[in-house]
Design a protein around this motif. Sequence first.
Motif, PDB file in Angstrom:
ATOM      1  N   UNK A  39       0.822  -1.200   0.000  1.00 47.22           N
ATOM      2  CA  UNK A  39       0.000   0.000   0.000  1.00 47.22           C
ATOM      3  C   UNK A  39       0.856   1.248   0.000  1.00 47.22           C
ATOM      4  N   UNK A  40       0.191   2.391  -0.010  1.00 47.99           N
ATOM      5  CA  UNK A  40       0.870   3.684   0.024  1.00 47.99           C
ATOM      6  C   UNK A  40       0.656   4.329   1.388  1.00 47.99           C
ATOM      7  N   UNK A  41       1.741   4.545   2.124  1.00 51.51           N
ATOM      8  CA  UNK A  41       1.672   5.302   3.363  1.00 51.51           C
ATOM      9  C   UNK A  41       1.714   6.788   3.059  1.00 51.51           C
ATOM     10  N   UNK A  42       0.985   7.592   3.847  1.00 50.30           N
ATOM     11  CA  UNK A  42       0.883   9.024   3.532  1.00 50.30           C
ATOM     12  C   UNK A  42       1.240   9.932   4.706  1.00 50.30           C
ATOM     13  N   UNK A  43       1.846   9.407   5.763  1.00 48.83           N
ATOM     14  CA  UNK A  43       2.220  10.236   6.907  1.00 48.83           C
ATOM     15  C   UNK A  43       3.170  11.341   6.459  1.00 48.83           C
ATOM     16  N   UNK A  44       2.904  12.561   6.917  1.00 46.94           N
ATOM     17  CA  UNK A  44       3.687  13.763   6.595  1.00 46.94           C
ATOM     18  C   UNK A  44       3.530  14.228   5.148  1.00 46.94           C
ATOM     19  N   UNK A  45       2.593  13.671   4.418  1.00 45.20           N
ATOM     20  CA  UNK A  45       2.224  14.232   3.112  1.00 45.20           C
ATOM     21  C   UNK A  45       1.079  15.216   3.344  1.00 45.20           C
ATOM     22  N   UNK A  46       1.158  16.383   2.703  1.00 44.63           N
ATOM     23  CA  UNK A  46       0.156  17.410   2.944  1.00 44.63           C
ATOM     24  C   UNK A  46      -0.309  18.046   1.632  1.00 44.63           C
ATOM     25  N   UNK A  47      -1.533  18.564   1.653  1.00 49.11           N
ATOM     26  CA  UNK A  47      -2.034  19.451   0.604  1.00 49.11           C
ATOM     27  C   UNK A  47      -1.894  18.924  -0.813  1.00 49.11           C
ATOM     28  N   UNK A  48      -1.522  19.840  -1.718  1.00 46.98           N
ATOM     29  CA  UNK A  48      -1.425  19.493  -3.143  1.00 46.98           C
ATOM     30  C   UNK A  48      -0.395  18.402  -3.392  1.00 46.98           C
ATOM     31  N   UNK A  49       0.691  18.421  -2.640  1.00 44.54           N
ATOM     32  CA  UNK A  49       1.727  17.398  -2.818  1.00 44.54           C
ATOM     33  C   UNK A  49       1.178  16.010  -2.487  1.00 44.54           C
ATOM     34  N   UNK A  50       0.342  15.960  -1.460  1.00 46.13           N
ATOM     35  CA  UNK A  50      -0.285  14.694  -1.083  1.00 46.13           C
ATOM     36  C   UNK A  50      -1.250  14.245  -2.175  1.00 46.13           C
ATOM     37  N   UNK A  51      -2.088  15.161  -2.636  1.00 47.18           N
ATOM     38  CA  UNK A  51      -3.043  14.808  -3.693  1.00 47.18           C
ATOM     39  C   UNK A  51      -2.321  14.287  -4.929  1.00 47.18           C
ATOM     40  N   UNK A  52      -1.253  14.964  -5.326  1.00 44.71           N
ATOM     41  CA  UNK A  52      -0.487  14.555  -6.513  1.00 44.71           C
ATOM     42  C   UNK A  52       0.130  13.170  -6.316  1.00 44.71           C
ATOM     43  N   UNK A  53       0.651  12.915  -5.117  1.00 47.44           N
ATOM     44  CA  UNK A  53       1.272  11.616  -4.830  1.00 47.44           C
ATOM     45  C   UNK A  53       0.248  10.489  -4.906  1.00 47.44           C
ATOM     46  N   UNK A  54      -0.942  10.712  -4.350  1.00 47.70           N
ATOM     47  CA  UNK A  54      -1.974   9.671  -4.370  1.00 47.70           C
ATOM     48  C   UNK A  54      -2.491   9.466  -5.792  1.00 47.70           C
ATOM     49  N   UNK A  55      -2.663  10.529  -6.539  1.00 48.16           N
ATOM     50  CA  UNK A  55      -3.057  10.406  -7.950  1.00 48.16           C
ATOM     51  C   UNK A  55      -2.038   9.568  -8.721  1.00 48.16           C
ATOM     52  N   UNK A  56      -0.757   9.850  -8.475  1.00 45.63           N
ATOM     53  CA  UNK A  56       0.318   9.101  -9.148  1.00 45.63           C
ATOM     54  C   UNK A  56       0.256   7.622  -8.787  1.00 45.63           C
TER      55      UNK A  56
END
Length: 277
Positions: A20-37
């Motif tokens: 899976x993809x962990x998202x701790x310390x990902x925020x805002x637009x950068x987080x959205x872009x990472x999850x989209x990717x």
Amino acid sequence: MENLKTKNLTIHGISMPKLGLGTFRMQGDACRTAVESALSLGYRHIDTAEMYANEEPIGAAIAGAGVPRGELHVTTKVWHENLAPDAIRRAFDASLNKLRLDHVDLYLVHWPSRNANWPGVFETLMKLKEEGRTRAIGVANFNTALLKLAVEEIRAPIACNQVEYHVMLDQSKVIDYLAAKSIPLVAYCPLAQGRVASDPVLGEIGRKHNATAAQVALNWLLGQKGVAAIPKASRRESQQANLDALKIALDDDDRRKIATLRKDGRCVNPGFAPAWD
């Protein structure tokens, strides 16, 4: 070792991808872009928590990705300060609203609280499950004593225990207990917050397999029966590298070398943590 072609763990009616993809310390637009990717690369297991303060960008990424909901596994968690029944419901409602979902797949107690009324906590979680708002419930950062309380005394249908686990940390007591109960372990910090990358033993094994030290460490975890892992990866290249880690075929000699690594390298140990096994 588990066949890595079997990429999902199934328990209590959910099918959870092992990677899976962990998202701790990902925020805002950068987080959205990472999850989209990640979703575009084929990830179908996204892990978040109310404490990460990123459920809104994750919800936006999921909404825009067009992945059928039935193919997606979403985990979120309730913070240890919100473990009273009413507070759990408020936290859950807020998480669901931010994620733009009508249900999550897995709802976890993020950390144990020393003054929690555990029967009340799990009764509330089980009601959320009965209402169809979460498909399964589980825990994170539980030691074996707390697991026994939840599983054997309260008889809660625990679908996983999410704990720190990697090649540099012995978790054999928790693993043995979970395995005996057929409960998956979800490993966070599976790359020891980047420390595995510079380990010479892992690097040597990686060169043998045309892989990186981090890929070796991740493959070692995912090759274990009943173990999933949620490495944080914000860059597309890192997300792809983690997917490619599934392709490595470690042999017994590799695993013997990994077994010689020091196993006391815990990365996450806040003051409110339980007494670790």
